[in-house]
Scaffold this motif. Structure first.
Motif, mmCIF file in Angstrom:
data_model
loop_
_atom_site.group_PDB
_atom_site.id
_atom_site.type_symbol
_atom_site.label_atom_id
_atom_site.label_comp_id
_atom_site.label_asym_id
_atom_site.label_seq_id
_atom_site.Cartn_x
_atom_site.Cartn_y
_atom_site.Cartn_z
ATOM 1 N N ASN A 1 101.615 30.902 27.172
ATOM 2 C CA ASN A 1 100.655 30.531 26.137
ATOM 3 C C ASN A 1 99.330 30.000 26.687
ATOM 4 O O ASN A 1 98.484 29.544 25.915
ATOM 5 C CB ASN A 1 101.278 29.491 25.204
ATOM 6 N N ILE A 2 99.136 30.055 27.973
ATOM 7 C CA ILE A 2 97.909 29.522 28.572
ATOM 8 C C ILE A 2 96.725 30.478 28.397
ATOM 9 O O ILE A 2 95.610 30.050 28.124
ATOM 10 C CB ILE A 2 98.121 29.212 30.068
ATOM 11 N N PHE A 3 96.971 31.776 28.526
ATOM 12 C CA PHE A 3 95.888 32.745 28.578
ATOM 13 C C PHE A 3 95.527 33.282 27.194
ATOM 14 O O PHE A 3 96.399 33.625 26.399
ATOM 15 C CB PHE A 3 96.257 33.897 29.515
ATOM 16 N N ASP A 4 94.229 33.373 26.943
ATOM 17 C CA ASP A 4 93.743 33.923 25.685
ATOM 18 C C ASP A 4 93.787 35.450 25.696
ATOM 19 O O ASP A 4 93.897 36.076 24.652
ATOM 20 C CB ASP A 4 92.298 33.453 25.435
ATOM 21 N N LYS B 1 85.919 43.460 30.928
ATOM 22 C CA LYS B 1 86.745 43.636 29.733
ATOM 23 C C LYS B 1 87.339 42.294 29.291
ATOM 24 O O LYS B 1 87.380 41.988 28.109
ATOM 25 C CB LYS B 1 87.853 44.655 29.984
ATOM 26 N N ALA B 2 87.772 41.496 30.248
ATOM 27 C CA ALA B 2 88.307 40.168 29.918
ATOM 28 C C ALA B 2 87.234 39.307 29.257
ATOM 29 O O ALA B 2 87.496 38.634 28.258
ATOM 30 C CB ALA B 2 88.846 39.485 31.170
ATOM 31 N N LEU B 3 86.027 39.335 29.788
ATOM 32 C CA LEU B 3 84.922 38.578 29.186
ATOM 33 C C LEU B 3 84.656 39.031 27.756
ATOM 34 O O LEU B 3 84.451 38.211 26.858
ATOM 35 C CB LEU B 3 83.650 38.736 30.010
ATOM 36 N N GLN B 4 84.682 40.341 27.524
ATOM 37 C CA GLN B 4 84.460 40.864 26.179
ATOM 38 C C GLN B 4 85.544 40.369 25.226
ATOM 39 O O GLN B 4 85.260 40.000 24.092
ATOM 40 C CB GLN B 4 84.442 42.390 26.186
ATOM 41 N N GLN B 5 86.786 40.357 25.690
ATOM 42 C CA GLN B 5 87.893 39.968 24.818
ATOM 43 C C GLN B 5 87.906 38.478 24.489
ATOM 44 O O GLN B 5 88.449 38.081 23.477
ATOM 45 C CB GLN B 5 89.221 40.407 25.413
#
Length: 71
Positions: A30-33, A53-57
């Motif tokens: 549950n730590i990661f968005d 992609k991670a930044l966009q999400q």
């Protein structure tokens, strides 16, 4: 970590099965968005594409990349 209202993304080249197992084992599910796997992009982690992609999400942009920490 969440008390500072930061968003966390995991970018990895391992498979979803391995990510799920490791996150469950370490009790960090549950730590990661967001979680970006190698299969989610046309290029793996040595490329900037998965990080973008991670930044966009997490609703960031490339200008925010200077505020990111990569481990």
């Amino acid at each position: 970590m969440k008390k500072h209202h930061l968003k966390y993304a995991l970018v990895t080249n391992i498979t979803k099965l391995n990510v799920d197992y490791i996150m469950e084992l370490l009790e960090i599910k549950n730590i990661f968005d967001t979680v970006i796997l190698a299969d989610d992009c046309i290029a793996g982690k040595s490329s900037p594409i998965p990080c973008k992609k991670a930044l966009q999400q997490i609703h960031g942009n490339e200008k925010m990349a200077s505020n990111c920490i990569t481990l």
